[in-house]
Design an enzyme around this catalytic site. Sequence first.
Site, PDB file in Angstrom:
ATOM      1  N   ASP A  71      48.302  52.780  69.836  1.00 43.65           N
ATOM      2  CA  ASP A  71      49.192  52.786  70.276  1.00 43.65           C
ATOM      3  C   ASP A  71      50.437  53.986  70.451  1.00 43.65           C
ATOM      4  O   ASP A  71      51.687  53.221  70.101  1.00 43.65           O
ATOM      5  CB  ASP A  71      49.882  51.280  69.224  1.00 43.65           C
ATOM      6  CG  ASP A  71      48.814  50.669  69.655  1.00 43.65           C
ATOM      7  OD1 ASP A  71      48.297  50.709  70.097  1.00 43.65           O
ATOM      8  OD2 ASP A  71      49.084  49.709  68.931  1.00 43.65           O
ATOM      9  N   LYS A 105      45.729  45.651  74.239  1.00 45.53           N
ATOM     10  CA  LYS A 105      44.986  44.797  73.122  1.00 45.53           C
ATOM     11  C   LYS A 105      46.669  44.419  72.936  1.00 45.53           C
ATOM     12  O   LYS A 105      47.554  44.777  73.172  1.00 45.53           O
ATOM     13  CB  LYS A 105      44.820  45.714  72.566  1.00 45.53           C
ATOM     14  CG  LYS A 105      46.031  46.367  71.465  1.00 45.53           C
ATOM     15  CD  LYS A 105      45.405  47.046  70.260  1.00 45.53           C
ATOM     16  CE  LYS A 105      46.297  48.301  69.743  1.00 45.53           C
ATOM     17  NZ  LYS A 105      47.300  47.621  68.996  1.00 45.53           N
ATOM     18  N   CYS A 154      48.559  48.483  63.208  1.00 41.87           N
ATOM     19  CA  CYS A 154      47.338  48.139  64.257  1.00 41.87           C
ATOM     20  C   CYS A 154      46.756  49.473  63.793  1.00 41.87           C
ATOM     21  O   CYS A 154      44.996  49.022  64.165  1.00 41.87           O
ATOM     22  CB  CYS A 154      48.268  48.753  65.163  1.00 41.87           C
ATOM     23  SG  CYS A 154      49.215  47.076  65.684  1.00 41.87           S
TER      24      CYS A 154
END
Length: 223
Positions: free
Chosen positions: A23, A128, A161
């Site tokens: 990310d 995701k 994450c």
Amino acid sequence: MHIDARPFAYEFDLATTALVLIDMQRDFIEPGGFGESLGNDVSLLEAIVPATQRVLQAWRGAGGLVVHTREAHRPDLSDCPPAKRNRGAPTLRIGDAGPMGRILVAGEPGNQIIEALAPVAGEIVIDKPGKGAFYATGLHELLQQRRITHLLFGGVTTEVCVQTSLREANDRGYDGLLLEDCTESYFPAFKAATLEMVRAQGGIVGWTAPSSALLSALRGQEG
Ligand code: C5J
């Protein structure tokens, strides 16, 4: 190859190891995105970009597999449960229009990986909908097809994450290592705690090491 890691040395083969960058998106790192909408000081995350770029270049140079993830929802938000969208009191919710386009929506400018770490042809890019890289993505199958057994992690945010992905990987049988200076949190204490909890109890979730240890291992492999 081996990396001087904690709690003990991490052994890996280039052919069965992937670098997974979680990310590294404008939505988390630049003003006007999701991270800032939650009230965070996003400037903290920029600090890891140079080290992460060095690792990415060295890993590419060695011919290693690279996986990039993006936290990204479909434009109709059908993969964003109300429990996620309606939580808290952000200035902008997932799907709302912000200065970099719709927050955390696939294809929007803010949802792209930052220029310095942009994927190149041949690298895997995973969108995701959750915190973990394995939930509802097919990543496990892609890694299995390539016989990957070891994962080197970087990215943001450490305790959300990144840690979720590392734990998901651990449960699926991968040996995971978190690159300490290639991950960051909006909360320095949470980053420190995550590094500790990953490597505690004999590496109950995985290993941690500075990126310099990986770069040394890769240099030792040259020529
Ligand atoms: C968050 C992430 N923090 N990439 N996402 O919501 O860690």
